[in-house]
Write an enzyme that holds these catalytic residues in place. Structure first.
Site, PDB file in Angstrom:
ATOM      1  N   GLY A 175      49.433  -9.040  -1.530  1.00 45.24           N
ATOM      2  CA  GLY A 175      50.434  -9.090  -2.591  1.00 45.24           C
ATOM      3  C   GLY A 175      51.033  -7.753  -2.975  1.00 45.24           C
ATOM      4  N   SER A 176      50.974  -7.449  -4.257  1.00 49.40           N
ATOM      5  CA  SER A 176      51.604  -6.244  -4.789  1.00 49.40           C
ATOM      6  C   SER A 176      50.950  -4.955  -4.314  1.00 49.40           C
ATOM      7  CB  SER A 176      51.596  -6.283  -6.312  1.00 49.40           C
ATOM      8  OG  SER A 176      52.442  -7.308  -6.770  1.00 49.40           O
ATOM      9  N   VAL A 177      49.741  -5.031  -3.819  1.00 48.47           N
ATOM     10  CA  VAL A 177      49.077  -3.824  -3.331  1.00 48.47           C
ATOM     11  C   VAL A 177      49.871  -3.202  -2.182  1.00 48.47           C
ATOM     12  CG1 VAL A 177      46.955  -2.939  -2.281  1.00 48.47           C
ATOM     13  CG2 VAL A 177      46.826  -4.633  -4.088  1.00 48.47           C
TER      14      VAL A 177
END
Length: 186
Positions: free
Chosen positions: A105-107
């Site tokens: 995801g956002s990582v």
């Protein structure tokens, strides 16, 4: 030992991308022109980095209601520090930085920003140029000024959020490039 320009850029990129995620603040920080290089500082030690992480990350998790995080700091290809914070799942197991898996995801924003800034540093990407310069497919220009890499990295490009068809639980959704090339978000 002094901190190199590359290390300062990397740290700035990590702070610009990771801290808004941890703190729940999505606003982009204003661009600040680089100042003179810092004076000589003490060496960066694993103990110092771990102490800083141990003081910063749990408080950020508590403040934002995030259950857990794994953080690894790498310098010159070597792990300086790694830590697990909070819990990994409904069973309350602690986060293990070597074994706990998270959805990317956002990582991925952090890795993407670092990779782009490395290309900027090498003169291959201009943060303020029309992003279509770097694409191998046409992207409609829906408004002026054109979208830039800086817009993309700071989530200010103006695209609608859309994940339909890009996240699937069975099978392979295909390359993101194909989705953006054939049906770019408005």
């Amino acid at each position: 030992m002094t901190i190199s320009r590359r290390a300062r850029l990397l740290a700035a990129a990590l702070c610009a991308v990771a801290l808004p995620v941890l703190t729940g603040c999505a606003a982009a920080a204003p661009a600040v022109p680089p100042g003179p290089p810092p004076a000589a500082t003490a060496p960066l030690t694993p103990a110092d980095v771990s102490a800083w992480l141990d003081g910063m990350v749990p408080a950020a998790l508590d403040r934002t209601g995030i259950a857990g995080a794994a953080v690894t700091v790498v310098r010159d290809g070597e792990v300086v520090a790694a830590g697990g914070y909070g819990v990994a799942g409904d069973d309350g197991a602690p986060v293990d930085p070597a074994a706990t898996l998270f959805r990317v995801g956002s990582v991925s924003k952090v890795a993407t920003a670092v990779a782009v800034l490395q290309q900027v540093e090498q003169g291959r990407i201009d943060l303020d140029a029309d992003v279509r310069r770097y694409l191998d497919f046409p992207l409609p220009l829906r408004f002026e000024p054109p979208v830039t890499m800086r817009h993309l990295l700071t989530h200010t490009a103006g695209f609608e959020e859309r994940v339909r068809g890009m996240i699937v639980f069975d099978g392979d959704p295909g390359p993101v490039r194909d989705t953006v090339a054939t049906a770019p978000p408005p």
